[in-house]
Structure formats: C-alpha cells, structure tokens
Design an enzyme around this catalytic site. Structure first.
Site, PDB file in Angstrom:
ATOM      1  CE1 TYR A 133       1.194  -0.752  11.945  1.00  0.00           C
ATOM      2  CE2 TYR A 133       3.159  -0.721  10.619  1.00  0.00           C
ATOM      3  CZ  TYR A 133       2.292  -1.387  11.440  1.00  0.00           C
ATOM      4  OH  TYR A 133       2.540  -2.685  11.737  1.00  0.00           O
ATOM      5  CD  GLU A 134      -2.117   0.634   7.442  1.00  0.00           C
ATOM      6  OE1 GLU A 134      -2.838   1.357   6.745  1.00  0.00           O
ATOM      7  OE2 GLU A 134      -1.142   0.020   6.991  1.00  0.00           O
ATOM      8  N   GLY A 135      -3.106   5.285  10.012  1.00  0.00           N
ATOM      9  CA  GLY A 135      -3.877   6.331  10.692  1.00  0.00           C
ATOM     10  C   GLY A 135      -3.519   6.338  12.166  1.00  0.00           C
ATOM     11  CG  MET A 178      -2.108   0.645   1.294  1.00  0.00           C
ATOM     12  SD  MET A 178      -3.208  -0.067   2.564  1.00  0.00           S
ATOM     13  CE  MET A 178      -2.949   1.049   3.909  1.00  0.00           C
ATOM     14  NE  ARG A 223      -7.517   3.507   9.420  1.00  0.00           N
ATOM     15  CZ  ARG A 223      -8.002   4.708   9.164  1.00  0.00           C
ATOM     16  NH1 ARG A 223      -9.293   4.951   9.320  1.00  0.00           N
ATOM     17  NH2 ARG A 223      -7.211   5.670   8.746  1.00  0.00           N
TER      18      ARG A 223
END
Lengths: 596, 596
Positions: free
Chosen positions: B442-444, B165, B298
């Site tokens: 990470y991932e927000g 990603m 997530r």
C-alpha cells in the site's frame, strides 16, 4: 477464486524429453513395462482429479479449518475433505507407487512425484492427510516384521488407513535426542507408550478408518540422546484378528494448533496415555528406521512448495493479463482499452517469471531426484544403485530447502502482482504465501538441511558425492562446449561449477580449524549448489528447446525465454551467496550472547 | 505472548550521537528550544505508553478483527482499541508534532518518527487508526482554506477526530487516472460526492467522534486521466456551527475486507452515496494536494516495517537465549543443561543479526530523513530548505520500499528462529510476518516506489539529486579515508558509491533508447541505493562506536558487531542486485504475453 490446471505439457517435457524416463525405467526390471502412454494416462487422470475435486476445496479449507470435539477427541476436517478422500481412495490413488504384492499399482516414484506436485498445487492442506501414508508404508516395508507388513501394508496401500509421524515434543524439535516419551515392554511383544507429542500433521481426523501412528519413544534402559530412541507403531484403533479396526488405543488429540497456514490440516497435540504399540526395527535404532520416512517426507515437502509455486504463478498470470493499469513505458499497447494489461510492465514480468522459472526448475529437479530414487531402489546393478543412493542423499536436503525457499519467494512475488488485491483473502493468493511458510520449517528446518548437506553429505564425505555431481556437469559442459547456440548457458554454468568446487575446498579448510565455519556458511552454500543444479537443468532444457523448436514453436520458445530469464535474473544470486558463504563465522560469533 | 521494550538507548544514539538533532534543531527557529532532555522525556513516556497500553492489544486485535453491523454501518474494532485511543488522546499524543496554533505541541518530525516506530512495534493495526490523521492535518494545513483549517485542524490535532485517505477504487489502484467517483458542485460551495472506494484503512470505526475523509473524485467537466482529479474533504458527520459533529453524511462502510494481516484495522469498502464534500486546493489538482499526505504516508509505511522488524527481533532474541536445542558445533557451551541455547548456533545468529541490522539501519535512515523534513519545512535559508526537499524527495521512495522489503525479510527470519513454534499463532511471530506484508503494497507498491526513484527522481532530474547524495558520501569518505580503524567500512562504502554512479549512467543511457529499461532495472536499483545509504550510515555509526567505546563498552561493542555483520553478510546483496539491474529488459520482454 482462481484456477488450477495441471501443467501437463511441461510435466511431459520433463519426464519424456529431459529425463527420458521410459528408457530409464526399462533398465529397472520392476518398471520395464511402464511406458510413456501409461504415464501420460495416469497424469491426465491426476490432472482431472486434482483440478476438479481438490482445488475447489482449497480456499474453504483455509477459511473453515478443523474442529476438535474435546469430549470425544474427534477432529472434523473442513467441508468436503472427507468426501474428496473417499473419491481419492475409490480411484486407487493411494496405491499408485506401492508394491503390487500389497495391492499397489507399481508405478515408479518419479510418476508419483509428478502427481504429488498436482496434489499440492490443488490443495496442500488436504494432501497432508494421505501425505505421510506412503512414508509409513515405506518405513514398514523396510523395517517391519512380516506380521506387521501383512497387517498394515494392504490398508495403507488401499488408503483405508492413513499414517502419521509422531516425532516432535514441546522441548524436543530439531534435537530429537531430548525426547521423553516412554515405552515399557509388556512381555507380550507389545509396549505401553506414554508421552506428549506436538505438531502432528493429520494427527487425528475422520477421513480414514484407522490411523497408523509411527511414534518415537525411549525404552526403559535406553541410553541418553539420539542413540536411545526407538520407533513404535501405535494404531489409533487396535486391529482385530480379521484386520478390521477394533478397540480405541489411548492416543488422543488434546488440542489443535492455531497457525499461520495449512488451516485445512489438523495439526495436533497428541496425548499418548499408555497406548499399545509395537517396535519397528531394532531397539534404540528408531532414528534409522524413521529416516526412511523422513527422506521421502523431505522430497515431499520440496514438492509441496513446487505445487504452490505453480498454482500461484498460474493465477498471477491470469491476473496480469486481465488487470488494466497504467500504460507501458514504451508506449500504449492496448489502445482500445483505458489502460494496458499489467503484463506489459517489465517488473510485473520479473515477478511472474521468477515464479515460472522456479516452478520449471523445481519440476525438473524433483523429477530428476525421484528417478534417481527409482534407480537406487530397483536397478539390478549394485554399483548403479549405490551411485544413485549417493546422489539422492546429496540432493535430498537441497530439494527440501531450495524448493521451499523458492516457494516462499515465488508465492510472495505472485501475490505482489495483484497489488492490494493480493492481500485480500478472497483472491486466494495470500493463502499460498501462508501455506508455503511451513515448508521451510517442518521435516527439519532449512538450516538443518543446509547443515546436513554441507556438514554430513559433503565435508564428512570428503566431497566425494559432490565431485560426482561435478563430474556429471563437467562432462555435459565438455560435450556441449563447442555448441555456440548454447554458450550463453554453458559459459555461466561452467563458471559456477568451478566456483562451487573452490568454495567447497575453502570452507572445508576453514572448518577443520573451526567447526562453526560450517554453520556460518551452510545456508548460502546450499542455495549456491541449488543454483548450480538449476543452471545445469535449465541448460539441458534449453538445448532441447533449441533442437526441437520447430516441432512446437510456442512451447519451446517459452521454455527458452524462461531459461534465459533464469540465467539473467535468478542465477546472479550466486554472486551474493558466494560472498556470504565465504564471509566466515567471525561476524556472527564475535558478539557475546549477553551483549545482543 | 512476547514483549516489547522500546529500544531507547539506540534511539537516543541515533538522535543525539549520529544526527546531533539538538544542534540541528537549534538552526530551525521553530524548534530552537527543543533540547535533548525534552526529546528523551517524550520518548520515555512514549516507551511506557506503547509497551503498557498498545502492545498487550496486538495479539487480541489480530485474533478478533473488526466487526461490521450491516444495519447501522457501524464498525467495532477489537476489544480495548477504543479505550487505548482514549488514553492516547488524553495523553496528548495526537498533538505531538502539530502546530501550537492549532493546539499542537510543536515537536519536530524527527521525534514524531521515532515515536511512530514504537507505536508500530507495539501494534501496527491500532496505529493505523490515528495513522492518517497527521497526514490529513498536513494536507489541510497546506491546501485548506482558512475556514477549513479553523474548523478541522484543532479536532485532528486533539485527536477527537481522525482522518482517512480515500483513493483506491476496484479498477483503479496504482492507476489513479482511472478513478470514477464523481463530485457535482451544489452552488453553495459544497459538492455532492458519489462513488465506491476500496481498501480504506480505518475507514469506519467508533474510536474518534468524527472521521475526516479525504476523497479523490472527478468534477463534471474534468479532463480524463490524472489531470482531472480533485481532492475533497468529506466528513463522516457534518460539523455544526459550533464545531461539534452533526448530521451523518452518507459515506458508509459497505463491507470489511478479510485479509492476510493487520486484522485489527478496519479495511473498508466505502460507499459514497451523494455525500457532501468540500474542495481542498484547486480543481483538478487533487493529486498535488494528496501528495503532501502521500509522502508522509510513505515515510510512515517504512517506519511501520521498522517497528515490526524491531519487535520481531526482540522476541526472537529472547527465544534464542531460552530455547535449548542441540550442542554447539564447536563444543558444548551450557554444560549444566541438557542442550545449548540456540543462540550458540551460527545460523541462528545470522537470522537474529539480519533483523537487528535492518532495525538499526532503518532507525538511523528514517530519523535521518525525518530530520531532513524538519529542515525542508523550517530552515530559515531557502537554499537549505530546497536541498533538504530534494534529498527528502530522493529518499522517500527508498524509505518506503527498502524498509518494507527488509521488514518482510526480517520478520520471516525472526519467525524462523522459533522453528515450528514460529508458525503457531500463540507465539505471535507469524502475525508480524503477515502484518508486514501489506507494507510492501500500500501507499504505492514497491515497484511503483522504484519507478518513482529511478525514473522520476533520478533520470528525469539528470541525476542531480543523486549526485548530491554521492557528494555527501564522497566527502565523508575523503575525511575519514586515512583512518585505518575505519577502513573495513570505508573501502566497501567508497567502492559501492562508485558502482552506483556507474550503474546509474549505464541505465540512463539504455533508457534513452528504450524506456522499458527503467522498469527492468528499477527494483534491484532501488535496493542498491538503499544499501549505499545503509553502508554510509553504518560507517558513521561504527566510527562513533570506535571513538566512544570506553564510555559504554557494552552498547558500542554491540553496535560495532552489528555494523560488521551488515558489511559481511547483508551488503553483499549488492553483488546480485547490480547484476540484476544491469541485466536489461530483453530477458523480461522477449516473450509474447500470449506465450506465457
């Protein structure tokens, strides 16, 4: 790689405005001549030294670590560490708080402690090399023979020699009673020491000309347990008659530990292979002698985390002002830029202010305790000395555990401000998190600190020391209770003080029926008392800020905002902690160990 | 170097006793044949694979890290990683939850999620190599053309190829609207992609035969901000007509990041130098397409921390039973030994039980959400699908942030059980702490998760989704309100549910006047809701344990003890969090940025 600028304005605020150290020191004959100018001058020099010499070595120290030559047993610290130590010695820093009789500069502990914050902000791993020298100095000063003192103290004070503390063995950490290192009397006043120690910080290095190891060991006829431990002085090189280092004593670094952080410091396994040593203090009373050193070390460890909290905050703040990302929820702020600096976001401010409030609180608290140490050691009135000693005894475990827990929280929040960049070594933030982690463990884990506080310092004492602290707070509350501008602080402070009193009685009652109740409550209890102290200190600081606001609008406005943040967002932790401390031991002890 | 044994009994408890997955899956035609035996068999195989093949590579992966050959741009992962991946592929694990149409085994997400916990307990850094393949598969399955699907999906499903990603750029992390990577149409249906990405996990390696990069970029005429971002498929090797990897596409690893943890994973700076790519989904709707992947990621990140929590707990438990140190405060327990095992000490149990309760809570919660995902995607009734989708949308940010915060807390507590040994790399505990730290970022970041929850999923939705969750809990409370044996759980659960409702309304009112109130409240708010869910799940688990105690005395006794510990010692955090969430934005926003 970031920056470090010593927070001189806040340090001066704490020393001169909050604590009025010059007035306090005037009451101590030894320090009667130390005025604010002298203190400020020392701190300005310290700020320069730590920012310019030590801080630039912090990251390289982490990346390089130390190396052991297994053939020669010699340890080489990271690039630049030795040279920085030479400059440190040349500038006279090791002598700062030592007795002029041994070459010291005779400054008080409170000034030394503020300087120690700078050292640790700049480079904790480096600071640990000279870090135990002052403790060794104090231990010898109190328990050494005249001969030991005249031989060793001048060298420790000048920094030519450094000290270590050799306690831990593989099977004996918290429980020193289990230690096995042996000491056999040689009939000439010396002892032959044999054993293996682990986790010895700065145990071997080439930065000083000699290393003075203070080693716990057992005499042949010693009783089992902690009452059979004696303390020995074991120099790396046996001093010649003229005081210069002579023959190599067989106390060698066998291996360096690979560890999570403080890579720049040599954490050594020490093999003691019939080394010559000399008894310090009385036989079998080694722990007593060692505790002089341990208490200083515990304050020092708290200040290590204070230093990391400050430097992590400073860097996160710079990043938060620079980094552009997203628009403020309440509308764009930097309309000339593609996004707003992240300091506009409330949660980024929460993270920053958490570190900032813990730095300011920790600075005030550690200086407060350090000043009490000066009074304990030097006040002419024995009653004052005793009161100060009691307060220091009460507060030392809190300094150690509360500041180090807060350092862990703060460095992690500061790292989080950086988002993904925080996780990357190059930015330097993750090192602060890793370095800070050891502070919760060594010199007695934070659990041990909490048991020392609740079990020994409070319950065994029937709460006398704690009540004195409570009285101090209560009288401050009463004095200022009618000041409406302060009521946002005074009300929660008074409320918490009352809750601590009640909580202590409740745990004390339960503990009489079941001693495990102490262990179950101790960790949250310590943090509650820590918050009580911070609430007290932040209230006092807020009062000064309110009174003097016009004199330095920017500084006092910020001070007041930090105090308000502390009360709004950090103090509420006590609502959780009190519930946890009251929860009792059943939920912990009910399950059989084998059902885990 | 420790151990990992998959907690099969507890996994089966969650799947079969708490969630009754076989009954639930029977309602989903696609999974009607999946029964408990099949699930248990898969998990037993998974337990063997992860303990025997992956876990032994975890520490070496951390110590060795990855190496980049700057001449060839090739990245070599740590020793054994490639071979383990070959075994993983040979055993068919990549296909576990994929559609049989593309070679998948057709197991549900809930089983995949439990297996994912095992993978991450055994080796998070390794698991990240195949970690994004399933997300890439789902993204292509939903948004890809038929040609893309038939070319790429079978390779992703078999594991011959892996996915990545590629979102973040140096100046564009949380704020994807700022990204600059360009995509120029080439007139043949392909695009020429140019730009630089950072923090690309598993961005380059030799473990699979090809890497399918999903890259966010801008078309020439794209509007500014997030509405001008498109998603492209950029393979490392351009597939030939027969589907085998052909020409090397110029998407290269320019550098590997040095970082705090997950050293075994290659975190790459990717230079995309006119690489060929193909649009996925519609132009300028790249974020929509990417969100399919992001939501799966997530959940996956939450489960990473769950895995670390479990393995850290297991090892700390072994140590606490082995390590002898001090006597119990309530009298010696192991009188035949020189000291008691440290599990006798209440605070050691507090640390162990913290990790244990967060592992058990996280396991129940993640499996619960995964089952809702299966219902969202596969239930024949559209209304049920929508309800499940709403619940998944609500719970995904909580899974991500709550589990990763708890993982940080738990791994740190587990490390603390070891005292000084916890800080030493050799024991493996400090790696869990370091590895877990990235999961909060990470991932927000967890702040972003909390804003997604409170701002988007709750307030923008007028609280509809949250109310449905509240109704589920309320009806459970009503059903069981008369069961006296449960009242120790039901009473605080009902109390917290009411408080969450009130808190939500209060923040919503304040947010209408000032949007910064959302940012000020979001982080503590998310944790409050997380605790509400854990309180609900622990109550349900406690009820089962009470009902079935006689059937498996040891397991259910321990389950009940963990639930009681959770209510006594972890749930009280809500008392703090609610105060923090209510504290408002003033204490954060009052200070001018320049006065910090």
């Amino acid at each position: 790689m970031g920056q470090y600028i010593a927070p001189l304005r806040d340090m001066q605020f704490v020393l001169h405005e909050l604590l009025n150290v010059s007035d306090e020191l005037k009451q101590l004959p030894k320090y009667a001549d130390i005025d604010a100018d002298i203190i400020n001058q020392v701190l300005e020099e310290g700020a320069r030294f730590t920012s310019e010499i030590l801080f630039p070595l912090n990251h390289v120290g982490d990346r390089e670590g130390c190396t052991l030559d297994t053939a020669t047993h010699e340890v080489t610290p990271p690039t630049g560490f030795k040279e920085a130590y030479e400059q440190y010695v040349a500038a006279g820093w090791p002598a700062l708080a030592a007795d002029p009789e041994y070459g010291g500069q005779g400054l008080p502990t409170v000034v030394q402690t503020v300087f120690l914050e700078m050292l640790n902000s700049a480079n904790q791993a480096w600071t640990m090399y000279p870090g135990l020298s002052h403790g060794a100095y104090e231990c010898l000063l109190k328990h050494g023979t005249d001969e030991q003192k005249s031989l060793y103290l001048p060298k420790l004070v000048s920094g030519e020699w450094t000290g270590t503390m050799c306690l831990t063995e593989a099977h004996s950490g918290t429980d020193l009673g289990l230690l096995r290192t042996r000491a056999e009397p040689q009939g000439d006043g010396s002892y032959k020491i044999t054993g293996n120690k682990i986790f010895i910080s700065a145990g071997e290095h080439n930065m000083s000309h000699n290393i003075v190891h203070l080693v716990l060991a057992r005499l042949p006829d010693a009783p089992a347990g902690t009452h059979g431990i004696s303390l020995f002085l074991v120099p790396k090189f046996l001093p010649k008659e003229d005081g210069t280092p002579g023959e190599r004593n067989p106390i060698f670094c066998g291996a360096l530990e690979e560890k999570m952080g403080i890579h720049g410091n040599a954490t050594c396994q020490m093999n003691i292979d019939g080394a010559r040593g000399w008894l310090i203090g009385e036989p079998n009373k080694g722990l007593n002698a060692m505790f002089v050193m341990m208490n200083a070390a515990r304050l020092g460890v708290g200040v290590q985390s204070l230093g990391l909290t400050e430097v992590a905050y400073q860097n996160a703040l710079i990043y938060a002002k620079d980094r552009l990302q997203m628009r403020s929820l309440s509308g764009p702020k930097a309309t000339d830029k593609p996004a707003d600096p992240i300091i506009v976001h409330p949660d980024v401010r929460r993270m920053l202010l958490t570190a900032r409030a813990y730095a300011e609180g920790g600075r005030a608290f550690s200086a407060y305790v350090a000043l009490q140490i000066d009074r304990e050691l030097n006040h002419p009135d024995e009653k004052v000395r005793q009161e100060a000693a009691d307060e220091v005894a009460l507060l030392t475990p809190i300094i150690k555990a509360f500041l180090t827990d807060n350092g862990w929280i703060s460095t992690s929040e500061a790292m989080q401000v950086y988002g993904g960049h925080g996780f990357i070594a190059e930015w330097g933030m993750e090192q602060y998190v890793r370095d800070s982690r050891i502070n919760m463990i060594y010199e007695g884990t934070n659990t041990i600190q909490s048991l020392d506080l609740l079990g020994r310092k409070i319950l065994q004492d029937n709460g006398v020391k704690l009540r004195k602290l409570g009285e101090k707070i209560r009288s401050y509350v009463e004095e200022n209770g009618l000041d409406e501008s302060l009521s946002e602080f005074i009300t929660p402070l008074a409320d918490l003080a009352a809750k601590v009193e009640k909580l202590t009685v409740e745990i004390g009652m339960k503990a009489m029926r079941n001693p495990d109740e102490v262990g179950a409550a101790a960790v949250p209890y310590l943090r509650v008392v820590g918050h009580l102290i911070y609430a007290y200190l932040f209230t006092r600081m807020a009062k000064i800020a309110l009174d003097k606001r016009a004199e330095d609008e920017r500084f006092y406005t910020a001070k007041l905002a930090t105090a308000r943040f502390y009360f709004a967002r950090l103090l509420p932790e006590t609502a959780m902690l009190i519930r946890q401390a009251r929860a009792g031991s059943d939920s912990l002890m009910a399950l059989d160990a084998e059902l885990f």
